[in-house]
Design a protein around this motif. Structure first.
Motif: not given
Length: 336
Positions: A51, A78, A103, A154
């Motif tokens: 992510a 993400a 993110l 995530c």
């Protein structure tokens, strides 16, 4: 004519590390295999639990290794987490972010408001890997989760591969927060379904194929999403691990590497199941392998497919060869 694997599937969802490359080293034949998939008119998606990196940086890394890739072909955990948040939360809800600026940008892109500090307005916490995450970040998330905020992770990969070896991954940080809150997060990445479903949806896939080297993430994720899967032996998966795989971690197909996608093999030749050339009987918990004269020239990989079929039906703790040819076929897998 028997259908090849690419005749059965309109989109291929590739895992990255261990499947396409090892860090900064491309896996031999992977780039050619991906090119072949494109030439057959199949959509390609690169699916990663990481992510921390943007699709642009992932695509740039792939191109540097000789693999053609566009940012729009990259699906990250993400992005999947942002979709999960958008589907549940009202627009403009406040989400506490533990992770990278990428993110945070994903949260903002779906109409939610990211923050880094706990407050009464925080509706959810989203946690992704970042090498800069510290105690203060976890403390803010802990306060929010304990106050009732919905928690989305995530991914829960305990480790992250690097040039120096395995390092703590997002799952290790998730474990710390879990210990402090006694709550369980909703997981967006593999082995849960949202990431793979998001990737398949982005390609308009009707019959996607998931390709990966990890049974506990790639193959389990495919099973959770209801997709068929191909396991390759270029990364984490080993023959012993395959034989011991539980129901949710069993691939439909098995190959040594991505080169199998370029060969004119029928899908049936790659499927887990009984193979000509071999007979396997289980005595107690020992699988006894003998060559079947006149039933084909099954190779060692065919034998492994056959053994998986047997081991998934009856408990097998060890494998024994009954003749010289079987012993030779078992040798590459260190199962004899």
């Amino acid at each position: 004519m028997a259908k090849t694997l690419l005749d059965r599937h309109d989109t291929v969802l590739f895992d990255l590390d261990g499947t396409v490359y090892h860090g900064s080293r491309p896996i031999p034949g992977a780039a050619d295999a991906i090119t072949h998939v494109r030439e057959r008119g199949r959509a390609v998606r690169f699916v990663t639990n990481n992510a921390a990196k943007s699709p642009e940086s992932v695509a740039e890394h792939l191109v540097s290794l000789g693999v053609h890739a566009e940012p729009t072909e990259v699906s990250t955990s993400a992005q999947a987490a942002a979709v999960v948040l958008r589907e549940r939360l009202p627009a403009d809800s406040v989400v506490l972010v533990v992770g990278t600026a990428f993110l945070e940008a994903q949260v903002r892109s779906v109409g939610l408001r990211p923050t880094r500090r706990h407050g009464p307005e925080v509706a959810a916490v989203v946690q992704g890997h970042s090498p800069d995450t510290c105690w203060a970040d976890l403390a803010e998330a802990c306060l929010a989760v304990r106050a009732g905020a919905w928690w989305v992770a995530c991914n829960t990969d305990a480790t992250l591969p690097s040039e120096r070896g395995q390092l703590p991954g997002n799952g290790s940080m998730v474990a710390a927060l879990l210990a402090a809150t006694e709550r369980e997060p909703h997981v967006a990445g593999k082995p849960e379904a949202p990431l793979l479903r998001t990737a398949a949806h982005s390609a308009g896939a009707a019959s996607p194929l998931v390709v990966g080297d990890r049974l506990d993430t790639d193959i389990a994720g495919a099973a959770a999403a209801g997709f068929r899967s191909l396991a390759v032996l270029t990364g984490v998966a080993t023959p012993r691990r395959l034989l011991a795989a539980g129901p949710g971690e069993r691939p439909d197909y098995l190959a040594a590497d991505l080169g199998a996608l370029t060969r004119d093999l029928s899908a049936g030749e790659l499927e887990i199941g009984p193979r000509p050339g071999w007979r396997v009987t289980v005595k107690g918990d020992v699988a006894v392998v003998e060559s079947a004269v006149g039933e084909g020239d099954g190779d060692s990989l065919d034998l492994l497919r056959h053994l998986c079929h047997v081991a998934w039906s009856a408990p097998v703790s060890s494998v024994r060869a009954a003749d010289v040819r079987a012993e030779s076929a078992l040798a590459p897998w260190e199962l004899g």
